[in-house]
Design a protein around this motif. Structure first.
Motif, mmCIF file in Angstrom:
data_model
loop_
_atom_site.group_PDB
_atom_site.id
_atom_site.type_symbol
_atom_site.label_atom_id
_atom_site.label_comp_id
_atom_site.label_asym_id
_atom_site.label_seq_id
_atom_site.Cartn_x
_atom_site.Cartn_y
_atom_site.Cartn_z
ATOM 1 N N ARG A 223 8.466 -18.205 -6.444
ATOM 2 C CA ARG A 223 8.226 -17.450 -5.435
ATOM 3 C C ARG A 223 7.902 -15.999 -5.797
ATOM 4 O O ARG A 223 6.719 -15.443 -5.365
ATOM 5 C CB ARG A 223 9.259 -17.093 -4.469
ATOM 6 C CG ARG A 223 9.638 -18.399 -3.451
ATOM 7 C CD ARG A 223 10.808 -18.309 -2.766
ATOM 8 N NE ARG A 223 10.963 -19.607 -1.923
ATOM 9 C CZ ARG A 223 12.249 -19.660 -1.244
ATOM 10 N NH1 ARG A 223 13.387 -18.665 -1.363
ATOM 11 N NH2 ARG A 223 12.651 -20.717 -0.586
ATOM 12 N N ARG A 224 8.059 -15.387 -6.753
ATOM 13 C CA ARG A 224 7.832 -14.231 -7.321
ATOM 14 C C ARG A 224 6.384 -14.237 -7.791
ATOM 15 O O ARG A 224 5.447 -13.283 -7.342
ATOM 16 C CB ARG A 224 8.872 -13.583 -8.345
ATOM 17 C CG ARG A 224 10.020 -12.985 -7.638
ATOM 18 C CD ARG A 224 10.901 -11.942 -8.686
ATOM 19 N NE ARG A 224 11.230 -12.595 -9.954
ATOM 20 C CZ ARG A 224 12.277 -13.433 -10.113
ATOM 21 N NH1 ARG A 224 13.211 -13.428 -9.292
ATOM 22 N NH2 ARG A 224 12.570 -13.900 -11.136
ATOM 23 N N LEU A 229 0.444 -13.369 -7.127
ATOM 24 C CA LEU A 229 -1.179 -14.311 -7.224
ATOM 25 C C LEU A 229 -1.712 -13.780 -5.825
ATOM 26 O O LEU A 229 -2.785 -13.342 -5.843
ATOM 27 C CB LEU A 229 -0.658 -15.561 -7.281
ATOM 28 C CG LEU A 229 -0.236 -15.919 -8.849
ATOM 29 C CD1 LEU A 229 -0.128 -17.568 -8.975
ATOM 30 C CD2 LEU A 229 -1.270 -15.561 -9.866
ATOM 31 N N SER A 230 -0.838 -13.785 -4.933
ATOM 32 C CA SER A 230 -1.517 -13.553 -3.562
ATOM 33 C C SER A 230 -1.708 -12.191 -3.333
ATOM 34 O O SER A 230 -2.624 -12.180 -2.573
ATOM 35 C CB SER A 230 -0.340 -14.259 -2.237
ATOM 36 O OG SER A 230 0.832 -13.346 -2.641
ATOM 37 N N VAL A 250 -1.151 -24.978 -11.110
ATOM 38 C CA VAL A 250 -1.739 -24.282 -9.876
ATOM 39 C C VAL A 250 -3.297 -24.158 -10.191
ATOM 40 O O VAL A 250 -3.659 -24.076 -11.570
ATOM 41 C CB VAL A 250 -1.396 -23.039 -9.334
ATOM 42 C CG1 VAL A 250 0.336 -23.265 -8.509
ATOM 43 C CG2 VAL A 250 -1.381 -21.856 -10.386
ATOM 44 N N ALA A 251 -4.277 -24.134 -9.285
ATOM 45 C CA ALA A 251 -5.577 -23.923 -9.422
ATOM 46 C C ALA A 251 -5.665 -22.653 -8.915
ATOM 47 O O ALA A 251 -5.377 -22.485 -7.600
ATOM 48 C CB ALA A 251 -6.411 -24.886 -8.972
ATOM 49 N N LEU A 252 -6.425 -21.710 -9.736
ATOM 50 C CA LEU A 252 -6.725 -20.388 -9.121
ATOM 51 C C LEU A 252 -8.220 -20.168 -8.939
ATOM 52 O O LEU A 252 -8.931 -20.407 -9.647
ATOM 53 C CB LEU A 252 -6.284 -19.300 -10.042
ATOM 54 C CG LEU A 252 -4.781 -19.433 -10.306
ATOM 55 C CD1 LEU A 252 -4.463 -18.158 -11.358
ATOM 56 C CD2 LEU A 252 -3.774 -19.195 -9.085
ATOM 57 N N GLN A 267 -2.160 -6.480 -15.473
ATOM 58 C CA GLN A 267 -1.667 -5.371 -14.655
ATOM 59 C C GLN A 267 -0.273 -5.646 -13.723
ATOM 60 O O GLN A 267 0.394 -4.634 -13.409
ATOM 61 C CB GLN A 267 -2.743 -4.780 -13.803
ATOM 62 C CG GLN A 267 -4.006 -4.213 -14.523
ATOM 63 C CD GLN A 267 -3.548 -2.843 -15.205
ATOM 64 O OE1 GLN A 267 -2.665 -2.435 -14.888
ATOM 65 N NE2 GLN A 267 -4.499 -2.584 -16.182
ATOM 66 N N ARG A 268 -0.193 -6.982 -13.374
ATOM 67 C CA ARG A 268 1.086 -7.258 -12.710
ATOM 68 C C ARG A 268 1.938 -8.142 -13.165
ATOM 69 O O ARG A 268 2.882 -8.580 -12.777
ATOM 70 C CB ARG A 268 0.475 -8.458 -11.412
ATOM 71 C CG ARG A 268 -0.642 -7.588 -10.869
ATOM 72 C CD ARG A 268 -0.971 -8.704 -9.498
ATOM 73 N NE ARG A 268 -1.911 -8.096 -8.559
ATOM 74 C CZ ARG A 268 -1.554 -7.084 -7.591
ATOM 75 N NH1 ARG A 268 -0.362 -6.876 -7.485
ATOM 76 N NH2 ARG A 268 -2.478 -6.588 -6.787
ATOM 77 N N GLY A 269 1.768 -7.903 -14.729
ATOM 78 C CA GLY A 269 2.977 -8.410 -15.624
ATOM 79 C C GLY A 269 2.829 -9.972 -15.938
ATOM 80 O O GLY A 269 3.762 -10.546 -16.294
#
Length: 283
Positions: A223-224, A229-230, A250-252, A267-269
């Motif tokens: 969930r984190r 990602l969102s 997952v597909a991004l 940047q978000r780890g």
């Protein structure tokens, strides 16, 4: 609201509400670069270098006082200044902070729940017959960075991320207090500009889709990652391909290049790295 008018003048206060997703689509259609990513909080340690030595926890420290008044959200950055109590003094003295001792900085960082620590020494340069009053400022940012050592490459370690300097010259009639306040705002503006430049995606460069595998230990960890990602503006869609006990695929769908995506996720780890196909042929 607050409307007032006369034959020649109108005064009113307007509240403008934006529809976020429509604005994002508009900017993307125009090929305009933008970012709305809020940076995780930063702990600021303002050190005043004067005739009585270096001061962090001791008074007077007008540099510390100026930063305390900016505590909180400033544009896309959130600043926190320490309270300066006994626990802070025990965590790190001014000499340890000034040299960037990792143990002192990480203790203070953890105490205030921030991602990074910025050490900011400043000193006044007195006016002379040929030069006005000036303030010399240095700001050094410490946080998690990617280890480039061959034996530990890719590991995130705490260390120096960036270092900058500037000298602010007093305007005619500007006293010391106002000079310090203006210098504080200049540093905030520079840090905000740097953050935006790091996170802006050149939307005119197109985009793509990439399949990634996410290592997960439990549902909370998954969930984190989903939240991270969102929250990234450059990611326009997340499609879950499969879920297993310790792995999610997952597909991004993303804007910009794969390199842009890698930089923004860092940047978000989140480290985006290539995986040998033999580990998962479906990727």
């Amino acid at each position: 609201a607050g409307e007032r008018s006369s034959a020649v003048r109108y005064i009113g206060q307007f509240t403008v509400e934006y529809q976020p997703e429509r604005m994002r689509r508009f900017f993307r259609a125009q090929g305009s670069a933008f970012t709305e990513a809020l940076r995780p909080p930063m702990l600021v340690l303002p050190i005043w270098q004067g005739d009585f030595g270096d001061r962090l926890w001791d008074s007077p420290n007008p540099w510390f006082d100026s930063w305390s008044r900016r505590d909180g959200l400033q544009d896309l950055l959130s600043f926190r200044t320490p309270s300066g109590g006994l626990a802070d003094m025990q965590a790190g003295n001014v000499d340890q902070v000034l040299i960037g001792q990792p143990a002192a900085l990480t203790t203070l960082r953890d105490r205030y729940g921030t991602e990074s620590v910025t050490v900011m020494p400043a000193r006044l340069l007195p006016a002379t017959n040929t030069t006005p009053l000036r303030l010399a400022v240095e700001y050094r940012e410490y946080g998690l960075t990617i280890n480039e050592d061959p034996g530990r490459r890719g590991e995130r370690v705490f260390g120096l991320i960036d270092s900058n300097r500037l000298t602010v010259t007093a305007a005619p009639g500007e006293d010391e207090r106002r000079l310090i306040g203006r210098a504080t705002q200049l540093v905030i503006d520079r840090l905000n500009t740097s953050w935006k430049q790091q996170n802006i995606v050149a939307l005119s460069g197109g985009g793509g889709r990439i399949a990634v595998a996410v290592a997960i230990d439990n549902l909370a960890a998954w969930r984190r990652v989903q939240q991270q990602l969102s929250a990234e503006t450059a990611i326009t869609g997340v499609t879950i391909l499969s879920l297993a006990k310790n792995r999610a695929r997952v597909a991004l769908d993303h804007l910009g290049s794969d390199g842009d995506l890698r930089r923004l996720l860092a940047q978000r780890g989140l480290t985006l790295s290539a995986e040998p196909l033999s580990l998962d042929p479906s990727l």
